[in-house]
Design a protein around this motif. Structure first.
Motif, PDB file in Angstrom:
ATOM      1  N   MET A 204     -39.803   3.583  19.236  1.00 57.10           N
ATOM      2  CA  MET A 204     -39.096   4.810  19.595  1.00 57.10           C
ATOM      3  C   MET A 204     -39.090   4.958  21.103  1.00 57.10           C
ATOM      4  SD  MET A 204     -40.348   7.649  16.811  1.00 57.10           S
ATOM      5  CE  MET A 204     -39.254   8.866  17.573  1.00 57.10           C
ATOM      6  N   TYR A 205     -37.982   5.498  21.613  1.00 56.46           N
ATOM      7  CA  TYR A 205     -37.909   5.858  23.029  1.00 56.46           C
ATOM      8  C   TYR A 205     -37.812   7.372  23.107  1.00 56.46           C
ATOM      9  CZ  TYR A 205     -36.013   6.597  27.701  1.00 56.46           C
ATOM     10  OH  TYR A 205     -35.808   7.037  28.973  1.00 56.46           O
ATOM     11  N   ARG A 206     -38.878   7.984  23.601  1.00 51.33           N
ATOM     12  CA  ARG A 206     -38.991   9.441  23.612  1.00 51.33           C
ATOM     13  C   ARG A 206     -38.907   9.955  22.171  1.00 51.33           C
ATOM     14  NH1 ARG A 206     -35.451  11.075  29.067  1.00 51.33           N
ATOM     15  NH2 ARG A 206     -36.866  10.047  30.541  1.00 51.33           N
ATOM     16  N   ASP A 207     -37.840  10.694  21.838  1.00 54.27           N
ATOM     17  CA  ASP A 207     -37.738  11.246  20.490  1.00 54.27           C
ATOM     18  C   ASP A 207     -36.674  10.553  19.644  1.00 54.27           C
ATOM     19  OD1 ASP A 207     -39.710  13.142  21.054  1.00 54.27           O
ATOM     20  OD2 ASP A 207     -38.242  14.569  21.850  1.00 54.27           O
ATOM     21  N   SER A 208     -36.119   9.473  20.119  1.00 51.81           N
ATOM     22  CA  SER A 208     -35.071   8.768  19.373  1.00 51.81           C
ATOM     23  C   SER A 208     -35.547   7.363  19.002  1.00 51.81           C
ATOM     24  CB  SER A 208     -33.787   8.683  20.202  1.00 51.81           C
ATOM     25  OG  SER A 208     -34.028   7.999  21.410  1.00 51.81           O
ATOM     26  N   VAL A 209     -35.047   6.886  17.892  1.00 52.19           N
ATOM     27  CA  VAL A 209     -35.438   5.574  17.385  1.00 52.19           C
ATOM     28  C   VAL A 209     -34.627   4.485  18.085  1.00 52.19           C
ATOM     29  CG1 VAL A 209     -35.558   4.100  15.346  1.00 52.19           C
ATOM     30  CG2 VAL A 209     -36.081   6.545  15.157  1.00 52.19           C
ATOM     31  N   VAL A 210     -35.335   3.513  18.656  1.00 50.28           N
ATOM     32  CA  VAL A 210     -34.655   2.369  19.262  1.00 50.28           C
ATOM     33  C   VAL A 210     -34.427   1.284  18.203  1.00 50.28           C
ATOM     34  CG1 VAL A 210     -34.813   0.572  21.029  1.00 50.28           C
ATOM     35  CG2 VAL A 210     -35.712   2.870  21.480  1.00 50.28           C
ATOM     36  N   ARG A 211     -35.461   1.068  17.391  1.00 47.74           N
ATOM     37  CA  ARG A 211     -35.336   0.086  16.294  1.00 47.74           C
ATOM     38  C   ARG A 211     -36.199   0.543  15.131  1.00 47.74           C
ATOM     39  NH1 ARG A 211     -37.294  -5.993  17.403  1.00 47.74           N
ATOM     40  NH2 ARG A 211     -39.317  -5.020  17.010  1.00 47.74           N
TER      41      ARG A 211
END
Length: 219
Positions: A204-211
């Motif tokens: 996750m990057y901050r509050d969003s899913v990267v993968r």
């Protein structure tokens, strides 16, 4: 007798002469009707003069009234223009504030998209490090192995400083927002719909899913 007649004649002549003198010296007098008509004419003339004087006063006051009326109209028009300009400035300030907020939001979104794109490209390198380290002894004194371990730790510390963190998967309840189930297994030791194994680590990057995490889920 003749003397008496002559004396009467002289007296009558004297009286006539005195009357003539008195009539000549007495002023001419008018009869009452003529005097009344004269007074009415004078009163009407005075009445006519009074309205003319009032009209003159009104004519003097009219320009003053018109002047103040024009001045008031100019003042009202000026106040209206000030209100219109003030309202226009307020609208422009509100529009600029909205534009500034929208621009900041777009910049933040663009920065986040760019950061996620870079992180996605780095993650396969992290995966390869983990696969390589999984095949060696963690307590090995081999300088090559120790060097690989140090590089991996440095990479993970850098990602953490960039607010990139791995997603917890094993032992957690399956969540489609974070996990990607590719297999199902029967495991009585685990509850239903619980992640049994992680095949690929998610981030996750901050509050969003990267993968998303690639996992096995227990039935």
């Amino acid at each position: 007798m003749a003397e008496i007649k002559e004396e009467k004649a002289m007296n009558e002549t004297t009286e006539q002469a005195e009357e003539t003198v008195n009539e000549a010296e007495a002023p001419d007098t008018e009869n009452p009707q003529d005097a009344a008509e004269t007074s009415q004419e004078e009163a009407s003339e005075e009445a006519e003069e009074e309205p003319e004087a009032e009209k003159a006063e009104d004519s003097d006051a009219a320009p003053r009234k018109g002047f103040f009326g024009k001045k008031k109209d100019k003042k009202d028009k000026k106040d209206q223009q000030i209100e219109e300009l003030t309202d226009r400035v307020r609208r422009q300030m509100a529009e600029f504030d909205n534009f500034r907020k929208r621009t900041e939001k777009e910049k933040s979104a663009m920065y986040e998209i760019g950061a996620k794109s870079v992180i996605e490209k780095i993650l396969p390198v992290v995966d390869n490090f983990e696969r390589g380290l999984a095949g060696v002894d963690e307590n090995s004194e081999d300088p090559f192995v120790q060097g690989m371990q140090k590089i991996y730790k440095q990479m993970m510390s850098t990602l953490e400083s960039l607010e990139v963190k791995p997603i917890e998967a094993v032992g957690q309840e399956f969540n489609p927002d974070f996990h990607n189930a590719v297999m199902h297994v029967d495991d009585e030791s685990l509850g239903e719909n619980v992640v049994a194994e992680e095949l690929q680590k998610g981030y996750m990057y901050r509050d969003s899913v990267v993968r998303h995490s690639m996992v096995k889920v227990a039935n």
